[in-house]
Design a protein around this motif. Structure first.
Motif, PDB file in Angstrom:
ATOM      1  N   SER A   1       0.857  -1.399   0.016  1.00 47.11           N
ATOM      2  CA  SER A   1       0.036   0.093  -0.018  1.00 47.11           C
ATOM      3  C   SER A   1       0.955   1.045   0.018  1.00 47.11           C
ATOM      4  O   SER A   1       2.025   1.103   0.355  1.00 47.11           O
ATOM      5  CB  SER A   1      -0.973  -0.141   1.267  1.00 47.11           C
ATOM      6  N   PHE A   2       0.321   2.469  -0.276  1.00 45.13           N
ATOM      7  CA  PHE A   2       0.981   3.657  -0.217  1.00 45.13           C
ATOM      8  C   PHE A   2       1.393   4.049   1.157  1.00 45.13           C
ATOM      9  O   PHE A   2       2.472   4.546   1.227  1.00 45.13           O
ATOM     10  CB  PHE A   2       0.222   4.746  -0.928  1.00 45.13           C
ATOM     11  N   ASN A   3       0.655   3.704   2.058  1.00 43.94           N
ATOM     12  CA  ASN A   3       1.120   3.941   3.371  1.00 43.94           C
ATOM     13  C   ASN A   3       2.413   2.936   3.739  1.00 43.94           C
ATOM     14  O   ASN A   3       3.186   3.323   4.422  1.00 43.94           O
ATOM     15  CB  ASN A   3       0.039   3.313   4.421  1.00 43.94           C
ATOM     16  N   GLN A   4       2.384   1.786   3.064  1.00 46.64           N
ATOM     17  CA  GLN A   4       3.582   1.011   3.743  1.00 46.64           C
ATOM     18  C   GLN A   4       4.918   1.521   2.905  1.00 46.64           C
ATOM     19  O   GLN A   4       5.996   1.768   3.502  1.00 46.64           O
ATOM     20  CB  GLN A   4       3.380  -0.457   3.085  1.00 46.64           C
ATOM     21  N   ILE A   5       4.630   1.835   1.631  1.00 48.49           N
ATOM     22  CA  ILE A   5       5.937   2.410   0.744  1.00 48.49           C
ATOM     23  C   ILE A   5       6.352   3.755   1.564  1.00 48.49           C
ATOM     24  O   ILE A   5       7.551   4.179   1.856  1.00 48.49           O
ATOM     25  CB  ILE A   5       5.330   2.779  -0.557  1.00 48.49           C
ATOM     26  N   SER A   6       5.382   4.554   2.096  1.00 49.03           N
ATOM     27  CA  SER A   6       5.756   5.968   2.766  1.00 49.03           C
ATOM     28  C   SER A   6       6.603   5.645   3.948  1.00 49.03           C
ATOM     29  O   SER A   6       7.398   6.241   4.394  1.00 49.03           O
ATOM     30  CB  SER A   6       4.488   6.646   2.897  1.00 49.03           C
ATOM     31  N   LYS A   7       6.105   4.491   4.881  1.00 48.86           N
ATOM     32  CA  LYS A   7       6.594   4.233   6.137  1.00 48.86           C
ATOM     33  C   LYS A   7       8.147   3.717   5.813  1.00 48.86           C
ATOM     34  O   LYS A   7       9.054   4.017   6.483  1.00 48.86           O
ATOM     35  CB  LYS A   7       5.977   3.340   6.876  1.00 48.86           C
ATOM     36  N   ALA A   8       8.237   2.875   4.723  1.00 45.49           N
ATOM     37  CA  ALA A   8       9.548   2.137   4.503  1.00 45.49           C
ATOM     38  C   ALA A   8      10.582   3.310   3.859  1.00 45.49           C
ATOM     39  O   ALA A   8      11.901   3.208   4.139  1.00 45.49           O
ATOM     40  CB  ALA A   8       9.475   1.212   3.695  1.00 45.49           C
ATOM     41  N   THR A   9      10.069   4.122   2.979  1.00 45.82           N
ATOM     42  CA  THR A   9      10.804   5.049   2.286  1.00 45.82           C
ATOM     43  C   THR A   9      11.177   6.495   2.719  1.00 45.82           C
ATOM     44  O   THR A   9      11.923   7.102   2.440  1.00 45.82           O
ATOM     45  CB  THR A   9      10.185   5.169   0.965  1.00 45.82           C
ATOM     46  N   GLY A  10      10.194   6.833   3.666  1.00 46.12           N
ATOM     47  CA  GLY A  10      10.382   8.337   4.212  1.00 46.12           C
ATOM     48  C   GLY A  10       9.810   9.320   3.254  1.00 46.12           C
ATOM     49  O   GLY A  10       9.769  10.398   3.552  1.00 46.12           O
ATOM     50  N   VAL A  11       9.232   8.893   2.205  1.00 50.54           N
ATOM     51  CA  VAL A  11       8.654   9.876   0.943  1.00 50.54           C
ATOM     52  C   VAL A  11       7.065   9.718   1.581  1.00 50.54           C
ATOM     53  O   VAL A  11       6.438   8.948   1.736  1.00 50.54           O
ATOM     54  CB  VAL A  11       8.611   9.176  -0.361  1.00 50.54           C
ATOM     55  N   SER A  12       6.536  10.985   1.527  1.00 47.51           N
ATOM     56  CA  SER A  12       5.217  11.416   1.732  1.00 47.51           C
ATOM     57  C   SER A  12       4.161  10.271   0.971  1.00 47.51           C
ATOM     58  O   SER A  12       4.517  10.168  -0.314  1.00 47.51           O
ATOM     59  CB  SER A  12       4.671  12.772   1.548  1.00 47.51           C
ATOM     60  N   LYS A  13       3.315  10.101   1.317  1.00 47.63           N
ATOM     61  CA  LYS A  13       2.270   9.467   0.583  1.00 47.63           C
ATOM     62  C   LYS A  13       1.725  10.116  -0.515  1.00 47.63           C
ATOM     63  O   LYS A  13       1.476   9.312  -1.560  1.00 47.63           O
ATOM     64  CB  LYS A  13       0.961   8.961   1.588  1.00 47.63           C
ATOM     65  N   THR A  14       1.584  11.462  -0.495  1.00 50.35           N
ATOM     66  CA  THR A  14       0.855  12.320  -1.678  1.00 50.35           C
ATOM     67  C   THR A  14       2.055  12.355  -2.582  1.00 50.35           C
ATOM     68  O   THR A  14       1.701  12.193  -3.875  1.00 50.35           O
ATOM     69  CB  THR A  14       0.843  13.616  -1.273  1.00 50.35           C
ATOM     70  N   LYS A  15       3.400  12.279  -2.340  1.00 51.21           N
ATOM     71  CA  LYS A  15       4.540  12.125  -3.106  1.00 51.21           C
ATOM     72  C   LYS A  15       4.630  11.128  -4.111  1.00 51.21           C
ATOM     73  O   LYS A  15       4.683  10.762  -5.298  1.00 51.21           O
ATOM     74  CB  LYS A  15       5.839  12.610  -2.819  1.00 51.21           C
TER      75      LYS A  15
ATOM     76  N   SER B   1       7.493  -1.853 -11.444  1.00 50.42           N
ATOM     77  CA  SER B   1       8.438  -0.821 -11.264  1.00 50.42           C
ATOM     78  C   SER B   1       7.749   0.459 -10.607  1.00 50.42           C
ATOM     79  O   SER B   1       7.218   1.019 -11.216  1.00 50.42           O
ATOM     80  CB  SER B   1       9.019  -0.470 -12.601  1.00 50.42           C
ATOM     81  N   LEU B   2       8.315   0.295  -9.131  1.00 42.48           N
ATOM     82  CA  LEU B   2       7.613   1.730  -8.635  1.00 42.48           C
ATOM     83  C   LEU B   2       8.723   2.965  -8.560  1.00 42.48           C
ATOM     84  O   LEU B   2       9.815   2.844  -8.750  1.00 42.48           O
ATOM     85  CB  LEU B   2       7.709   1.266  -7.002  1.00 42.48           C
ATOM     86  N   ARG B   3       8.118   3.952  -9.070  1.00 47.28           N
ATOM     87  CA  ARG B   3       8.818   5.362  -9.159  1.00 47.28           C
ATOM     88  C   ARG B   3       9.043   6.094  -7.838  1.00 47.28           C
ATOM     89  O   ARG B   3       7.951   6.321  -7.113  1.00 47.28           O
ATOM     90  CB  ARG B   3       8.270   6.048 -10.335  1.00 47.28           C
ATOM     91  N   LEU B   4      10.309   6.316  -7.498  1.00 46.26           N
ATOM     92  CA  LEU B   4      10.559   7.343  -6.180  1.00 46.26           C
ATOM     93  C   LEU B   4      11.526   8.205  -6.537  1.00 46.26           C
ATOM     94  O   LEU B   4      12.163   8.262  -7.746  1.00 46.26           O
ATOM     95  CB  LEU B   4      10.958   6.416  -5.278  1.00 46.26           C
ATOM     96  N   PRO B   5      11.729   9.104  -5.635  1.00 47.60           N
ATOM     97  CA  PRO B   5      12.345  10.362  -6.087  1.00 47.60           C
ATOM     98  C   PRO B   5      13.847   9.762  -6.253  1.00 47.60           C
ATOM     99  O   PRO B   5      14.258   8.818  -5.904  1.00 47.60           O
ATOM    100  CB  PRO B   5      12.372  11.366  -4.722  1.00 47.60           C
TER     101      PRO B   5
END
Length: 506
Positions: free
Chosen positions: A399-413, A433-437
């Motif tokens: 989930s986007f919440n899990q991704i945000s917790k693991a990466t430190g990137v905001s859910k909105t981003k 393939s998930l896109r992150l900063p």
């Protein structure tokens, strides 16, 4: 006297017969005041009567006795007959008015030369999301023109003369490249056709205050994606004017969806996305501005190689390469403008290229036209480097919440960088393939795996009596996991028929 009476009686008989035929039942008859008494001279008008016909037993004229006899009938007020007549007359006038209005509307779709498109229908012709939104712009423009008309004290002839002079001066300046009062030369576009009347109509519409606001908003929407599009156009050696095509299509809105289902900033249809893009129950790559840009530019490159002309390639992007191929085959050696002027193409495709040219000309020459708002919007995104990204592979559902917790990137981003994921999670049962900063650490993928991955998922429809606790217990997951994937509160009351994603952990 006898002959006159006979004539009068014959007229009465004919009138009663015609009245019966016309009203299909009621007949307007005249009868003697003293029926059967031999006094036929004083005649009174009899209201419509229900008769089977004007000729029946006991009804008629005795020519020898100069007498007539008619059965008594229920009287109906003469006002009723008059009302029927007025209703019929009103219907006739209404149908005549409708026919006239239809002819007038048909005539208005022609331009001054007799074969163009009327200015009022320009923004309403396309089926793209942007054209649907531009219908609001059309209303604003009409209101703006009405206000200007009230303020101005010039006569109608003077206005028309000034308008014609202004257009001639604009076109002459475009052709000669003369300097304006702003002290700049107009920048020539990479593609010809801005002098065409259709392009000029769009140019005038978008130079109004309302039109400029639309362009400013579109440029603001384009800020995250335009640097990447420009970079790709330069690498592929394609005309830079194509960077403004998403304004024609969607006003640069990634989630734009037209009435016909075209989606994303490049407005791909589901039946035209292959082999460039993919779509399933978890994601729709048409919503991804970066992936859809690669797809759109590849499609435009193919069209150009096939038709050898950028105007035809652009029109083919709108109507389809197959349809354009048929038009070109039937009209060998003819360019886009010939096909447009002779209305060989569909209306939407005819307006597609002129609209792009007008938008590009205004943005590229904002200072030339004195469009300060557009000029400022262009400067805000000018010379901006494309954003760099980090891509990680996800095997299963996060989930986007899990991704945000693991990466430190905001859910909105996370959501902004991955607009194709409309379920707010990565897809189950496949690698994505998930896109992150671009500044993410190397161990980001490992950190994400520790959050717990769902290898499968079920789409559950809420039924009567269901609760978050009951559903989570049934599938052996926590309420927190269920709420996280579906982005709902643990206190939420479920509505019957709502779809929930239920993650399955091994």
């Amino acid at each position: 006297m006898g002959r006159n009476l006979l004539r009068r009686q014959n007229v009465i008989m004919k009138f009663s017969f015609l009245s019966f035929k016309f009203f299909s039942g009621p007949a307007c008859l005249c009868k003697p005041a003293f029926q059967g008494s031999g006094g036929p001279y004083p005649l009174h008008c009899l209201s419509a009567t229900r008769l089977r016909g004007p000729f029946q037993p006991g009804v008629g004229f005795n020519l020898k006795k100069r007498d007539c006899s008619l059965p008594r009938a229920k009287k109906i007020r003469p006002a009723f007959a008059r009302k029927l007549f007025l209703i019929a007359l009103s219907c006739l006038v209404f149908m005549t008015s409708c026919a006239s209005a239809q002819e007038l509307a048909s005539a208005n779709t022609k331009d001054a030369d007799g074969k163009g498109i009327s200015q009022e229908s320009l923004l309403d012709a396309s089926d793209t999301y942007a054209s649907e939104q531009d219908q609001l712009l059309e209303k604003e423009i009409q209101e703006e023109l009405k206000k200007k008309k009230k303020k101005s004290s010039k006569s109608k002839k003077a206005k028309e003369k000034d308008k014609a002079t202004l257009i001639e001066e604009e076109v002459a300046a475009m052709k000669s490249g003369e300097e304006t009062q702003n002290g700049v030369r107009r920048k020539e576009l990479e593609l010809p056709g801005i002098e065409h009347e259709l392009s000029q109509k769009f140019l005038r519409q978008y130079l109004t205050a309302s039109g400029q606001k639309v362009l400013v908003r579109s440029l603001e929407n384009a800020a995250p994606y335009l640097p990447y599009i420009l970079e790709q156009l330069k690498e592929r050696n394609m005309p830079l004017i194509l960077q403004y095509l998403p304004i024609v299509e969607s006003n640069y809105l990634p989630n734009a969806v037209s009435r016909s289902g075209a989606t994303g900033i490049w407005q791909f249809m589901a039946n035209s996305m292959a082999p460039y893009l993919e779509k399933d129950s978890w994601y729709d790559e048409r919503r991804d501005p970066w992936k859809s840009t690669d797809a759109a530019l590849s499609k435009l490159e193919y069209n150009f190689r096939f038709f050898g002309d950028w105007e035809l390639a652009l029109a083919a992007y709108n109507c389809g390469a197959g349809a354009m191929g048929k038009f070109v085959k039937k009209n060998p050696g003819k360019d886009f403008w010939y096909l447009a002027e002779n209305e060989i193409l569909k209306k939407e495709s005819i307006l597609y290229v002129p609209k792009l040219l007008a938008i590009a000309d205004i943005i590229e020459n904002a200072h030339y036209y004195g469009a300060t708002g557009i000029e400022e919007a262009v400067k805000a995104i000018e010379n901006v480097e494309p954003e760099k990204f980090t891509y990680i592979k996800t095997a299963g559902m996060f989930s986007f919440n899990q991704i945000s917790k693991a990466t430190g990137v905001s859910k909105t981003k996370v959501k902004t960088l991955n607009p194709a994921l409309f379920r707010n999670c990565t897809p189950a049962r496949e690698v994505y393939s998930l896109r992150l900063p671009g500044d993410m650490p190397a161990d980001t993928e490992e950190k994400l795996k520790k959050q717990g991955v769902a290898t499968d998922a079920v789409m559950y429809t809420v039924k009567e009596g269901d609760s978050l606790w009951g559903i989570s217990r049934r599938y052996g997951i926590t309420v927190e996991d269920l709420c996280s994937v579906n982005e709902i509160s643990e206190k939420k009351v479920l509505s019957i028929g709502k779809k929930l994603i239920v993650p399955i952990f091994n």
